[in-house]
Design a protein around this motif. Sequence first.
Motif, PDB file in Angstrom:
ATOM      1  N   TRP A 151       1.034 -30.532 -42.738  1.00 41.17           N
ATOM      2  CA  TRP A 151       0.084 -30.248 -43.656  1.00 41.17           C
ATOM      3  C   TRP A 151       0.191 -28.793 -44.170  1.00 41.17           C
ATOM      4  N   LEU A 152       0.709 -27.825 -43.484  1.00 46.57           N
ATOM      5  CA  LEU A 152       0.747 -26.578 -43.878  1.00 46.57           C
ATOM      6  C   LEU A 152       2.203 -25.744 -43.562  1.00 46.57           C
ATOM      7  N   PRO A 153       3.142 -26.226 -44.330  1.00 46.06           N
ATOM      8  CA  PRO A 153       4.408 -25.467 -44.131  1.00 46.06           C
ATOM      9  C   PRO A 153       4.480 -24.265 -45.133  1.00 46.06           C
ATOM     10  N   ASP A 154       5.501 -23.401 -44.692  1.00 44.47           N
ATOM     11  CA  ASP A 154       5.469 -22.198 -45.425  1.00 44.47           C
ATOM     12  C   ASP A 154       5.373 -22.413 -47.005  1.00 44.47           C
ATOM     13  N   ASP A 155       5.815 -23.343 -47.382  1.00 50.71           N
ATOM     14  CA  ASP A 155       5.782 -23.702 -48.874  1.00 50.71           C
ATOM     15  C   ASP A 155       4.654 -25.009 -49.020  1.00 50.71           C
ATOM     16  N   LEU A 156       3.625 -24.528 -49.617  1.00 47.50           N
ATOM     17  CA  LEU A 156       2.699 -25.394 -49.535  1.00 47.50           C
ATOM     18  C   LEU A 156       2.846 -26.631 -50.663  1.00 47.50           C
ATOM     19  N   ASN A 157       3.801 -26.358 -51.529  1.00 46.83           N
ATOM     20  CA  ASN A 157       4.158 -27.595 -52.243  1.00 46.83           C
ATOM     21  C   ASN A 157       4.754 -28.766 -51.626  1.00 46.83           C
ATOM     22  N   HIS A 158       5.171 -28.490 -50.268  1.00 45.84           N
ATOM     23  CA  HIS A 158       5.771 -29.540 -49.476  1.00 45.84           C
ATOM     24  C   HIS A 158       4.860 -29.829 -48.503  1.00 45.84           C
ATOM     25  N   GLY A 159       3.532 -29.492 -48.671  1.00 45.64           N
ATOM     26  CA  GLY A 159       2.763 -29.804 -47.725  1.00 45.64           C
ATOM     27  C   GLY A 159       1.599 -30.653 -48.084  1.00 45.64           C
ATOM     28  N   ARG A 160       0.375 -30.859 -47.499  1.00 49.92           N
ATOM     29  CA  ARG A 160      -0.690 -31.496 -47.522  1.00 49.92           C
ATOM     30  C   ARG A 160      -1.994 -30.815 -47.466  1.00 49.92           C
ATOM     31  N   LEU A 161      -2.238 -29.653 -48.029  1.00 48.09           N
ATOM     32  CA  LEU A 161      -3.343 -29.061 -47.910  1.00 48.09           C
ATOM     33  C   LEU A 161      -4.777 -29.648 -48.314  1.00 48.09           C
ATOM     34  N   ASN A 162      -4.402 -30.536 -49.417  1.00 44.17           N
ATOM     35  CA  ASN A 162      -5.632 -31.344 -49.552  1.00 44.17           C
ATOM     36  C   ASN A 162      -6.305 -32.236 -48.468  1.00 44.17           C
ATOM     37  N   TYR A 163      -5.379 -32.644 -47.577  1.00 44.19           N
ATOM     38  CA  TYR A 163      -5.768 -33.422 -46.489  1.00 44.19           C
ATOM     39  C   TYR A 163      -6.784 -32.471 -45.645  1.00 44.19           C
TER      40      TYR A 163
END
Length: 583
Positions: free
Chosen positions: A524-536
């Motif tokens: 959910w929290l990669p260095d590039d948030l565009n490829h993550g799932r911070l909303n989860y």
Amino acid sequence: MMSSLDDDAETQLLQQSSPKSKKGGWITFPFLIATRAGMTVAALGWSANLIVYLIDKYNIESIDAAQIFNVVNGCMALFPIIVAIIADSFLGCFAVIWISSIISLLGMFLLTLTATISSLRPAPCNEESSFCTTPSPLQYTNLFLAVALASIGCAGTSFTVGTMGADQLDNPEHQENFFNWFLFVWNAASIISATVIVYVQDNVSWGLGYGLCAAANLLGLFSFLLGKHYYRYVQPQGSPFKDIARVLFAAFSKRKVFLSTRNEDYFSELHLEVDGQHDGIKELAASATPHKETFKFLNHAALISQADIQSDGSIRQSWKLCTVQQVEDLKTLLRIAPIWATGIFLTTPMGMLSTLTVLQALTMDTCIVSNFKFPVGSLVVFSLLSGAISLTIVDRLIFPLWQKTFGKTPTPLQRLGTGHVLNVLSIVIAALVESKRLQIARASYIVQELTSSTVPMSVFWLVPQLALSGMGEAFHFPGQASLYYQEFPASLKSTSTAMVALLIAIGYYLSTALTDFVRKVTNWLPDDLNHGRLNYLYWVLAMIGALNFGLYLTSAGVYKYRNDQDDKTVDNSSNQGDATLYY
């Protein structure tokens, strides 16, 4: 508030002519308030934009920078408690303030050097290859030493300047006026730091920005020392935590002794007046503070055993014997502990939201007009403004309307519960906004084949979640301070606001640990948030907040106030709690 200073001029002259009060009074106000302003500008000026500095100048990954920021904020919330104990027990406020100011000045001087001397930072990232040089051990050492000194120094003044200001005034109403001004200056200085200082750092020079923080720190220190001859100095009285330790030690030492049902068999302050007089001790049964059956194990600490009576009939003073009042004071803390514990899972999501919002902003469009960009580090100003406006509305509109409708003001527990609800809503809004941001980011990558991490979405989409968070703070932080100030025993009044600071510290530390855990078990929290799932993650935090609110309702529902108080008493304690929260 300004009229209060004029109205008290005559009183101040009388105080100065009195042998008892040759020092102190409103004449110390300009020096202390200038100290608070300078130290606040300095503290928030270097810390508000720390994440951006670590990413841009030290090539630290965004999530790691957020983790460092959480630890720093946790330390700045925890250190004041330690410093307050030192001030109460050993050094006094004056010595702690000037020593802390010098320590923070050294830290900001080192930060300024890291920003101006290129050899103290790693080389900039190579934009063509995306290769970034990590900081060397020496560069890390210089950075963390600077941050540590600045954190310890700034934290050392955050509580003690307010305490010293209250010590200068005898009238409780004057003290309340002082705290009102203190809160106003704190908000004003914080907004200046979050706008002017952050803008200079982002758009002019990091070295100049940190240099301005050091200059503000120096002015605060100079203002404080300038009033040296006007201050009233209060000698250290000892820390209340010592009494807590004594009760626990004494109760454990006498755990095998059978408890008595007679009040006169328990040690109270009245025993000191009739020490060695057996007839007098017998008469204490009617006037002694009655021991309570809750947490019976602690009653052992006040039980007078045979070993506590000396040969002449007097009572031996030792760590194995405490007064009934000291025991009951600790019991009060234990009764309020469940409500306090729910504050941990209230401040933890707040800590995560404050840092992750900055990371979201770094991926969004910050352009306002033409080439002017909104400084990401200034986002905190929306929480500050929302909190300040909400406090005004609560005190001037909501409370009076509630008073007219129900005949009494909201209780601290009701105010705290409202804060719980608003903070859960802020996390829900954050989850919805992040879902929208990810949707736009992925559509942009697919349709436009963007290689940039900047999402065509305005950074001001983040304002609602920050505004709701500020509104929540306006309810639950004063609500907690009011509750603790109202319910804590008289001997522990000075620690009531420290309990709030402790919650903030624990919240930041837990948010750091939780972020680490999420990174290890999810993507959910990669260095590039565009490829993550911070909303989860935000949805998980919202569910935790909702469950925590349920626990709070249960704890608050069974809680019994220590004393039955009328509306006026509750209102006064609430005001006092609001005032003391921010020093």
